[in-house]
Scaffold this active site. Structure first.
Site, short mmCIF file in Angstrom:
data_model
loop_
_atom_site.label_atom_id
_atom_site.label_comp_id
_atom_site.label_asym_id
_atom_site.label_seq_id
_atom_site.Cartn_x
_atom_site.Cartn_y
_atom_site.Cartn_z
N ALA A 147 -55.28 -45.61 -4.15
CA ALA A 147 -54.88 -45.42 -5.56
C ALA A 147 -56.04 -45.00 -6.45
CB ALA A 147 -54.25 -46.71 -6.08
N ASN A 191 -50.24 -44.44 1.09
CA ASN A 191 -50.67 -43.14 0.57
C ASN A 191 -52.07 -42.73 1.02
OD1 ASN A 191 -50.94 -40.92 -1.60
ND2 ASN A 191 -52.54 -42.37 -2.18
N ASP A 236 -60.89 -50.99 3.36
CA ASP A 236 -60.48 -49.93 4.29
C ASP A 236 -59.16 -50.32 4.97
OD1 ASP A 236 -60.21 -48.22 6.48
OD2 ASP A 236 -62.35 -48.22 6.94
N LYS A 247 -50.35 -36.73 10.76
CA LYS A 247 -49.18 -36.77 9.87
C LYS A 247 -47.87 -36.68 10.67
CE LYS A 247 -51.29 -37.38 5.98
NZ LYS A 247 -51.08 -38.59 5.17
N TYR A 252 -55.54 -33.54 11.47
CA TYR A 252 -54.80 -34.04 10.29
C TYR A 252 -53.29 -33.85 10.53
CZ TYR A 252 -53.08 -34.17 5.45
OH TYR A 252 -52.38 -34.46 4.32
N SER A 262 -46.95 -35.35 5.26
CA SER A 262 -47.38 -34.01 4.84
C SER A 262 -46.51 -32.99 5.57
CB SER A 262 -48.84 -33.76 5.22
OG SER A 262 -49.18 -32.39 5.04
N1 LIG Z 1 -53.30 -33.00 -1.59
C1 LIG Z 1 -52.45 -32.44 -0.79
O1 LIG Z 1 -52.21 -31.24 -0.83
C2 LIG Z 1 -51.69 -33.28 0.21
C3 LIG Z 1 -50.64 -32.71 0.91
C4 LIG Z 1 -49.91 -33.45 1.80
C5 LIG Z 1 -50.20 -34.80 1.96
N2 LIG Z 1 -51.24 -35.36 1.28
C6 LIG Z 1 -51.49 -36.79 1.49
O2 LIG Z 1 -51.49 -37.48 0.28
C7 LIG Z 1 -52.21 -38.70 0.43
C8 LIG Z 1 -53.14 -38.88 -0.75
O3 LIG Z 1 -54.14 -37.86 -0.70
P1 LIG Z 1 -54.63 -37.07 -1.98
O4 LIG Z 1 -54.29 -35.66 -1.76
O5 LIG Z 1 -54.22 -37.74 -3.23
O6 LIG Z 1 -56.21 -37.17 -1.74
P2 LIG Z 1 -57.35 -37.95 -2.52
O7 LIG Z 1 -58.58 -37.77 -1.71
O8 LIG Z 1 -57.38 -37.53 -3.94
O9 LIG Z 1 -56.88 -39.49 -2.46
C9 LIG Z 1 -56.95 -40.25 -1.29
C10 LIG Z 1 -57.51 -41.62 -1.64
O10 LIG Z 1 -57.50 -42.42 -0.44
C11 LIG Z 1 -58.71 -43.18 -0.42
N3 LIG Z 1 -59.02 -43.56 0.98
C12 LIG Z 1 -59.49 -42.75 1.96
N4 LIG Z 1 -59.66 -43.46 3.08
C13 LIG Z 1 -59.29 -44.74 2.79
C14 LIG Z 1 -59.25 -45.93 3.53
N5 LIG Z 1 -59.65 -45.96 4.81
N6 LIG Z 1 -58.80 -47.06 2.95
C15 LIG Z 1 -58.42 -47.05 1.64
N7 LIG Z 1 -58.45 -45.94 0.88
C16 LIG Z 1 -58.89 -44.81 1.45
C17 LIG Z 1 -59.76 -42.24 -0.99
O11 LIG Z 1 -60.90 -42.96 -1.42
C18 LIG Z 1 -58.98 -41.58 -2.11
O12 LIG Z 1 -59.12 -42.27 -3.34
C19 LIG Z 1 -52.93 -38.59 1.77
O13 LIG Z 1 -52.25 -39.34 2.76
C20 LIG Z 1 -52.85 -37.12 2.08
O14 LIG Z 1 -52.91 -36.85 3.46
C21 LIG Z 1 -52.00 -34.63 0.41
#
Ligand SMILES: NC(=O)c1ccc[n+]([C@@H]2O[C@H](COP(=O)([O-])OP(=O)(O)OC[C@H]3O[C@@H](n4cnc5c(N)ncnc54)[C@H](O)[C@@H]3O)[C@@H](O)[C@H]2O)c1
Length: 253
Positions: A11, A87, A60, A162, A158, A145
């Protein structure tokens, strides 16, 4: 307003932060997790004006001890957990899958797959006992995703992680029915921290993806929050095991 207690992993940035703001605006209490304490504090500061309670959990999600303590703290403070949103996730630098170092493979699978499994494992066991919540005792929403449906070169591991989250969602939906629902959201290409705010990486991905998006714009973090709000609400009580794309029109299955 029907206030719920909702746990969101990851978050401190991107989708996690956008969902926190939307769900706080809708009057829900939030348990907010992230590995990055600064990002998490920033998200929490953005929620100051809403009349809700929050609990911050820095750690984590792939660490079993941390996850057990987070779930225990959640129930100690809030007594009930209505919704878990898995998430948190990581991308990794663009690399052909056969060139990926073992340690990178393990980290991607640990965060993206083992993490949601672990958090669900401990949260769902407690949700099952929430007999006072009727007819649904708990909801789980996994952020997967479209890469899990249409695997993408250079982010191959990745994509595999997913695809595993999509399978996990279906297994959990079957195993946890009829009192717990489990659905997944598949975003497409959205500018968030996952691109590490690297302008070259963002440009490379956006050039490719823009050509594929029917609605002709790159997504924002906020684009998925309405769907998530629906999945949190009673309006989605008759849905489980569904894997929903929200990608501007890229993937059709
Ligand atoms: N951005 C995109 O285009 C996209 C597309 C499809 C899916 N997603 C998915 O959306 C989700 C959120 O990603 P986002 O795009 O907001 O990226 P983001 O990097 O902005 O946010 C991800 C957050 O997860 C935290 N994080 C990472 N590893 C962690 C861990 N081991 N424990 C706790 N927290 C952890 C990070 O510190 C970060 O704040 C992810 O699962 C990502 O795969 C993103």
């Amino acid at each position: 307003m029907n206030s719920k207690n909702i746990l969101i992993t990851g978050a401190g940035s991107g989708f996690g932060r956008a969902m926190a703001i939307r769900l706080a605006k809708e009057g829900n209490n939030l348990i907010l997790n992230d590995l990055n304490s600064e990002g998490l504090k920033e998200t929490n500061n953005l929620l100051n004006s809403y009349n809700i309670e929050t609990l911050l959990q820095v750690g984590d999600i792939s660490d079993s001890k941390f996850v057990q303590s987070m779930i225990s703290d959640t129930f100690y403070k809030f007594k009930l957990l209505h919704v878990l949103i898995n998430n948190a996730g990581i991308g990794g630098d663009p690399t052909n899958i056969i060139d990926l170092p073992d340690a990178v493979m393990e980290r991607i699978m640990n965060v993206n797959f083992k993490g949601p499994w672990l958090v669900t494992k401990y949260a769902a066991k407690k949700m099952k006992t929430q007999r006072e919540l009727k007819p649904i005792r708990g909801k789980i929403i996994n952020i997967a995703s479209i890469a899990g449906k249409d695997p993408t070169p250079l982010i191959g591991m990745y994509s595999c992680s997913k695809a595993a989250v999509i399978a996990l969602t279906k297994v959990l939906a079957k195993e946890l029915a009829p009192r717990i629902t489990v659905n997944a959201v598949c975003p497409g290409f959205h500018v968030t921290g996952i691109y590490k705010n690297d302008p070259n990486l963002i440009k490379e991905f956006l050039d490719i993806s823009n050509k594929k998006i029917l609605l002709k714009r790159i997504g924002t973090a906020e684009d998925i929050t309405g769907l998530v709000s629906f999945l949190v609400s009673e309006d989605s009580n008759y849905m489980t095991g569904q894997i929903i794309n929200i990608d501007g029109g890229v993937v059709f299955h």
